[in-house]
Design a protein around this motif. Structure first.
Motif, mmCIF file in Angstrom:
data_model
loop_
_atom_site.group_PDB
_atom_site.id
_atom_site.type_symbol
_atom_site.label_atom_id
_atom_site.label_comp_id
_atom_site.label_asym_id
_atom_site.label_seq_id
_atom_site.Cartn_x
_atom_site.Cartn_y
_atom_site.Cartn_z
ATOM 1 N N SER A 213 0.803 -1.241 0.000
ATOM 2 C CA SER A 213 0.000 0.000 0.000
ATOM 3 C C SER A 213 0.823 1.272 0.000
ATOM 4 O O SER A 213 0.276 2.358 -0.120
ATOM 5 C CB SER A 213 -0.985 0.049 1.182
ATOM 6 O OG SER A 213 -0.366 0.528 2.362
ATOM 7 N N GLY A 214 2.155 1.179 0.147
ATOM 8 C CA GLY A 214 2.985 2.370 0.135
ATOM 9 C C GLY A 214 3.152 3.029 1.490
ATOM 10 O O GLY A 214 3.944 3.973 1.628
ATOM 11 N N VAL A 235 6.180 -1.621 -0.187
ATOM 12 C CA VAL A 235 5.877 -1.798 -1.603
ATOM 13 C C VAL A 235 4.708 -0.895 -1.992
ATOM 14 O O VAL A 235 3.674 -0.878 -1.316
ATOM 15 C CB VAL A 235 5.516 -3.269 -1.906
ATOM 16 C CG1 VAL A 235 5.251 -3.461 -3.391
ATOM 17 C CG2 VAL A 235 6.631 -4.191 -1.434
ATOM 18 N N ASP A 236 4.881 -0.166 -3.080
ATOM 19 C CA ASP A 236 3.855 0.780 -3.522
ATOM 20 C C ASP A 236 2.834 0.091 -4.429
ATOM 21 O O ASP A 236 2.691 0.408 -5.607
ATOM 22 C CB ASP A 236 4.503 1.965 -4.243
ATOM 23 C CG ASP A 236 3.511 3.107 -4.472
ATOM 24 O OD1 ASP A 236 2.463 3.099 -3.800
ATOM 25 O OD2 ASP A 236 3.796 3.979 -5.306
ATOM 26 N N CYS A 237 2.160 -0.908 -3.862
ATOM 27 C CA CYS A 237 1.014 -1.518 -4.542
ATOM 28 C C CYS A 237 0.055 -1.976 -3.452
ATOM 29 O O CYS A 237 0.462 -2.179 -2.298
ATOM 30 C CB CYS A 237 1.427 -2.672 -5.451
ATOM 31 S SG CYS A 237 1.615 -4.258 -4.634
ATOM 32 N N LEU A 238 -1.195 -2.125 -3.782
ATOM 33 C CA LEU A 238 -2.202 -2.537 -2.814
ATOM 34 C C LEU A 238 -2.193 -4.054 -2.671
ATOM 35 O O LEU A 238 -1.847 -4.779 -3.609
ATOM 36 C CB LEU A 238 -3.577 -2.032 -3.255
ATOM 37 C CG LEU A 238 -3.637 -0.518 -3.509
ATOM 38 C CD1 LEU A 238 -5.004 -0.122 -4.068
ATOM 39 C CD2 LEU A 238 -3.328 0.268 -2.238
ATOM 40 N N PRO A 240 -4.314 -6.590 -2.735
ATOM 41 C CA PRO A 240 -4.915 -7.469 -3.751
ATOM 42 C C PRO A 240 -4.167 -7.472 -5.082
ATOM 43 O O PRO A 240 -4.441 -8.317 -5.942
ATOM 44 C CB PRO A 240 -6.338 -6.900 -3.919
ATOM 45 C CG PRO A 240 -6.630 -6.227 -2.620
ATOM 46 C CD PRO A 240 -5.311 -5.619 -2.221
ATOM 47 N N GLU A 241 -3.239 -6.522 -5.280
ATOM 48 C CA GLU A 241 -2.452 -6.451 -6.516
ATOM 49 C C GLU A 241 -1.095 -7.139 -6.374
ATOM 50 O O GLU A 241 -0.364 -7.277 -7.363
ATOM 51 C CB GLU A 241 -2.226 -4.991 -6.912
ATOM 52 C CG GLU A 241 -3.500 -4.200 -7.148
ATOM 53 C CD GLU A 241 -3.257 -2.712 -7.317
ATOM 54 O OE1 GLU A 241 -3.925 -2.098 -8.161
ATOM 55 O OE2 GLU A 241 -2.400 -2.164 -6.582
ATOM 56 N N PHE A 242 -0.726 -7.556 -5.170
ATOM 57 C CA PHE A 242 0.624 -8.077 -4.928
ATOM 58 C C PHE A 242 0.797 -9.452 -5.566
ATOM 59 O O PHE A 242 -0.052 -10.333 -5.438
ATOM 60 C CB PHE A 242 0.884 -8.182 -3.428
ATOM 61 C CG PHE A 242 2.296 -8.561 -3.084
ATOM 62 C CD1 PHE A 242 3.296 -7.600 -3.058
ATOM 63 C CD2 PHE A 242 2.628 -9.876 -2.812
ATOM 64 C CE1 PHE A 242 4.603 -7.946 -2.746
ATOM 65 C CE2 PHE A 242 3.940 -10.233 -2.495
ATOM 66 C CZ PHE A 242 4.926 -9.261 -2.462
ATOM 67 N N SER A 243 1.909 -9.617 -6.267
ATOM 68 C CA SER A 243 2.198 -10.890 -6.937
ATOM 69 C C SER A 243 3.710 -11.027 -7.059
ATOM 70 O O SER A 243 4.474 -10.231 -6.492
ATOM 71 C CB SER A 243 1.552 -10.917 -8.327
ATOM 72 O OG SER A 243 2.177 -9.975 -9.190
#
Length: 265
Positions: A213-214, A235-238, A240-243
């Motif tokens: 989520s940043g 990490v600058d991603c939400l 549910p987007e993490f992969s």
């Protein structure tokens, strides 16, 4: 419509091929043994996709299973997932009730339908004071722990409800109890003794914490464990987007610098 489906199928095929290749390459090198995740950004993901904020928690739970399965394929031996902070009980009652029901469905699915639990022989443990949870959820948690108690290939810790302050308080209380029971002397108390009474005492040392989520904070998660030789990655991603796309540079950095970090620590 058929054209769009074909494009999606082609994308999925290419991504799966890339993911399998990356996992094969990564696992040839040194892999972290214990990774912690702060699962942040579910509500923001829902807003981003134009949905009800509460629905983002559904997306987060679905992603949780995917990330756990990915980590098992990467030969990571222990995972600690920050699912629910004790402080989250202060959120609106509607949201807390929704989360409790969602946890019931998710943990029941892990017990009854999840293939990776048996495939990777995952032992599931819940860290925190489960007595503060609703009876139905608590019963499912105890059943899930009992169902997987003999699995020892991988460890999955689910922090629910949890704060690091409570964990450290518990460690101190257990150590005091040992002294009172004359099982050790007060002069023997040191950092190693307190560490042996933490919820994660049976896990390898923590190598990496990842927060999505940043946000740049640890939110009372594994503070003791993160204080020695642990890489902390925001990490600058939400969630549910993490992969693997976001995890890949983290793992490469670990492989490049982990020996140096542990020597320095």
């Amino acid at each position: 419509m058929q054209f769009n489906l074909s494009l999606q199928d082609s994308f999925d095929y290419c991504y799966n091929f890339w993911e399998n290749a990356m996992i094969s390459i990564l696992t040839k090198g040194k892999m972290p043994r214990h990774v912690g995740f702060i699962l942040d950004g579910n509500r923001r993901f829902a807003r981003k996709t134009g949905n009800d904020p509460l629905s983002g928690h559904n997306d987060g739970c679905r992603q949780l299973e995917k990330v756990i399965a990915l980590c098992m394929r990467l030969n990571i031996k222990a995972l600690t997932m920050y699912a629910f902070s004790t402080e989250n009980f202060n959120r609106p009652k509607e949201e807390v009730d929704y989360l409790m029901k969602l946890f019931v469905m998710t943990f029941r699915s892990l017990r009854e339908q999840s293939d990776f639990v048996s495939k990777f022989q995952v032992g599931i443990r819940f860290l925190g004071n489960v007595n503060t949870l609703p009876t139905e959820l608590r019963d499912i948690i105890l059943s899930l722990e009992d169902f997987t108690k003999d699995n020892d290939r991988c460890i999955l810790n689910i922090c629910c409800p949890y704060t690091s302050r409570e964990e450290m308080t518990h460690s101190i209380q257990r150590t005091v109890q040992l002294v009172q029971e004359e099982k050790m002397n007060i002069e023997e108390i040191n950092a190693s003794v307190l560490n042996s009474q933490l919820f994660t005492a049976e896990c390898p040392p923590l190598d990496i914490i990842v927060r999505t989520s940043g946000e740049i904070r640890l939110s009372d998660f594994l503070l003791w464990q993160a204080s020695h030789g642990c890489q902390i990655q925001f990490v600058d991603c939400l969630w549910p987007e993490f992969s693997l796309r976001q995890f890949l540079p983290i793992l490469l950095e670990y492989q490049l610098y982990s020996d140096h970090i542990h020597v320095a620590a």
